[in-house]
Design an enzyme around this catalytic site. Structure first.
Site, PDB file in Angstrom:
ATOM      1  N   ASP A 170       0.849  -1.200   0.000  1.00  0.00           N
ATOM      2  CA  ASP A 170       0.000   0.000   0.000  1.00  0.00           C
ATOM      3  C   ASP A 170       0.888   1.254   0.000  1.00  0.00           C
ATOM      4  O   ASP A 170       1.816   1.352   0.814  1.00  0.00           O
ATOM      5  CB  ASP A 170      -0.869  -0.045   1.274  1.00  0.00           C
ATOM      6  CG  ASP A 170      -1.901   1.058   1.336  1.00  0.00           C
ATOM      7  OD1 ASP A 170      -2.366   1.497   0.268  1.00  0.00           O
ATOM      8  OD2 ASP A 170      -2.257   1.474   2.459  1.00  0.00           O
ATOM      9  N   HIS A 171       0.602   2.187  -0.868  1.00  0.00           N
ATOM     10  CA  HIS A 171       1.345   3.466  -0.950  1.00  0.00           C
ATOM     11  C   HIS A 171       2.861   3.289  -0.969  1.00  0.00           C
ATOM     12  O   HIS A 171       3.570   3.886  -0.146  1.00  0.00           O
ATOM     13  CB  HIS A 171       0.960   4.399   0.207  1.00  0.00           C
ATOM     14  CG  HIS A 171      -0.438   4.927   0.100  1.00  0.00           C
ATOM     15  ND1 HIS A 171      -0.798   5.924  -0.780  1.00  0.00           N
ATOM     16  CD2 HIS A 171      -1.570   4.569   0.746  1.00  0.00           C
ATOM     17  CE1 HIS A 171      -2.087   6.171  -0.664  1.00  0.00           C
ATOM     18  NE2 HIS A 171      -2.592   5.339   0.241  1.00  0.00           N
TER      19      HIS A 171
HETATM   20  P1  13P Z   1      -8.587   4.711   5.733  1.00  0.00           P
HETATM   21  O1  13P Z   1      -7.595   4.567   6.838  1.00  0.00           O
HETATM   22  O2  13P Z   1      -9.198   6.074   5.713  1.00  0.00           O
HETATM   23  O3  13P Z   1      -9.551   3.599   5.693  1.00  0.00           O
HETATM   24  O4  13P Z   1      -7.745   4.642   4.361  1.00  0.00           O
HETATM   25  C1  13P Z   1      -7.057   3.463   4.057  1.00  0.00           C
HETATM   26  C2  13P Z   1      -6.254   3.623   2.824  1.00  0.00           C
HETATM   27  O5  13P Z   1      -6.573   4.339   1.903  1.00  0.00           O
HETATM   28  C3  13P Z   1      -5.028   2.807   2.726  1.00  0.00           C
HETATM   29  O6  13P Z   1      -4.330   3.068   1.543  1.00  0.00           O
HETATM   30  O1  G3H Z   2      -3.013   5.097   3.671  1.00  0.00           O
HETATM   31  C1  G3H Z   2      -2.454   4.887   4.725  1.00  0.00           C
HETATM   32  C2  G3H Z   2      -2.741   3.638   5.463  1.00  0.00           C
HETATM   33  O2  G3H Z   2      -3.801   3.832   6.352  1.00  0.00           O
HETATM   34  C3  G3H Z   2      -1.500   3.132   6.132  1.00  0.00           C
HETATM   35  O3  G3H Z   2      -1.157   3.940   7.192  1.00  0.00           O
HETATM   36  O4  G3H Z   2       1.271   4.384   6.909  1.00  0.00           O
HETATM   37  O5  G3H Z   2       0.176   4.513   9.171  1.00  0.00           O
HETATM   38  O6  G3H Z   2       0.530   2.304   8.057  1.00  0.00           O
HETATM   39  P1  G3H Z   2       0.304   3.773   7.866  1.00  0.00           P
HETATM   40 ZN    ZN Z   3      -4.516   5.095   0.866  1.00  0.00          ZN
END
Ligand code: 13P
Ligand code: G3H
Ligand code: ZN
Length: 290
Positions: free
Chosen positions: A82-83
Site C-alpha cells: 500500500d502506498h
Molecule cells: P482509511 O484509513 O481512511 O480507511 O484509508 C485506508 C487507505 O486508503 C489505505 O491506503
Molecule cells: O493510507 C495509509 C494507510 O492507512 C497506512 O497507514 O502508513 O500509518 O501504516 P500507515
Molecule cells: Zn490510501
C-alpha cells in the site's frame, strides 16, 4: 491456495460489478481477522501492508503471515504493498513475493508520475505481479485545506485516461473527495468526477480513505466503477476500542491473548460488514495461482 494477483481479482470483480476489499494489516491478529472474515463471507480479499507496517512488523513476517493465511484457505488472497513511495521498497516487496504493489507517485508532476509508474509496471509485470498507480492527491483528514484547495488535488478525468494508457497500470487510485483517517464531518464524494473518470478508462478504479464513508456512498461508488476499496482506520478503531474495553473490564489482566483476542474478533466483524457492502461476499471463483 497460493497468492493470486490484483489484476485477476479485479478482472473478476469488474465482470460481475462488485468491489474487493483491501484491508491494511500490521500484525498477526489483523491478518487473521481479515482472512477469517473472508472465509466466513466467501469473499476474495486483498491484504495490504504499508511501508509503515513493513517497518513495524518486518517484510519477512508480513509476507510469511499472509502466505500462511492464504495457504490454508480456498479464498483468493492478494498480497499488496500500500502506498509504495520508494522504488527500492517496491522491488524488495516484489522479490519477497508480493503479488501486487502500489507505486504512489502522486506527489510528482504528471510526467514524472507516469515515468516512475511505467518503470514499476515493466518490472512488476515481468515478475508476474500487478501494479496500482495513483493520480490526484488523496490527503489526510487532518490536512487543513479549503474546499477549492481540495478540488485542485482531485483527479482530472482526461489525465486519468492518459495515465492508464501510458503506464499500463492494473488499477488506478483516484482522488474524488475521500481522505485517510477519521473524518470530522460527512465526507463529500465527487460522484460526477468518478463517473467521468469511469467513462474514459477501462482500468479498475481504487477508492482510498474509505473508512467512515457511509455505506450508501460506497454502494454508489461501486455502481460507478470502483473495484478496490481500501480500509484501515475502521479496523484500527474496532481493534483498539476492543482492547480498551477488555482492559477496562479487567484492569488486572496480564494475558495478551485476553486483550488481543477480542480485538481480533471486533476487527473481523467490521471487515465482514464491509465485504457485504462492497458486494464481494459470496463471490468465490476458480482462481489461478499467481
Ligand atoms: P482509511 O484509513 O481512511 O480507511 O484509508 C485506508 C487507505 O486508503 C489505505 O491506503
Ligand atoms: O493510507 C495509509 C494507510 O492507512 C497506512 O497507514 O502508513 O500509518 O501504516 P500507515
Ligand atoms: Zn490510501
Amino acid at each position: 491456495m497460493p497468492l493470486v494477483t490484483l489484476a485477476e481479482v479485479l478482472q473478476e470483480a469488474d465482470a460481475k460489478g462488485y468491489a474487493v476489499g483491501a484491508f491494511n494489516c500490521n500484525n498477526m491478529e489483523i491478518v487473521q481477522a481479515i482472512i477469517g472474515a473472508a472465509e466466513a463471507e466467501g469473499a476474495p480479499v486483498i491484504i495490504q501492508a504499508s511501508q509503515g507496517a513493513i517497518k513495524y512488523a518486518g517484510l519477512d513476517y508480513i509476507t510469511s503471515l499472509v502466505r500462511t493465511a492464504a495457504a490454508g484457505t480456498r479464498v483468493p488472497v492478494v498480497l499488496h504493498l500500500d502506498h509504495g513511495t520508494d522504488f527500492e521498497q517496491v522491488l524488495r516487496c516484489l522479490r519477497a513475493g508480493f503479488t501486487s504493489v502500489m507505486i504512489d507517485g502522486s506527489k510528482y508532476p504528471l510526467e514524472e508520475n507516469i515515468a516512475l509508474t511505467r518503470r514499476v509496471v515493466e518490472i512488476a509485470h515481468a515478475m508476474g505481479a500487478s501494479v496500482e498507480g495513483e493520480l490526484g492527491r488523496i490527503g489526510g483528514t487532518e490536512d487543513h485545506v479549503s474546499v477549492s484547495e481540495r478540488e485542485a488535488t482531485m483527479t482530472v478525468p482526461e489525465e486519468a485516461a492518459r495515465f492508464v494508457a501510458e503506464t499500463g497500470v492494473d488499477a488506478l487510485a483516484v482522488a474524488i473527495g475521500t481522505a485517510h483517517g477519521r473524518y470530522k464531518g460527512k465526507p463529500q464524494l465527487d460522484f460526477e468526477r468518478l463517473a467521468a473518470i469511469d467513462g474514459l478508462i477501462n482500468t479498475p478504479i481504487v477508492l482510498h480513505g474509505s473508512s467512515g464513508v457511509p455505506d450508501e456512498d460506497i454502494r454508489r461508488a461501486v455502481a460507478l466503477g470502483v473495484r478496490k476499496i481500501n480500509i484501515d482506520t475502521d479496523i484500527r478503531i474496532a481493534f483498539v476500542e476492543a482492547m480498551r474495553r477488555a482492559l477496562a473490564d479487567n484492569p488486572e489482566e496480564i494475558d495478551p491473548r485476553k486483550v488481543l483476542g477480542p480485538a481480533r474478533d471486533a476487527a473481523a466483524s467490521v471487515i465482514r460488514h464491509k465485504m457485504r457492502v462492497f458486494g464481494s461476499a459470496g463471490r468465490l471463483y476458480n482462481s489461478i495461482p499467481g
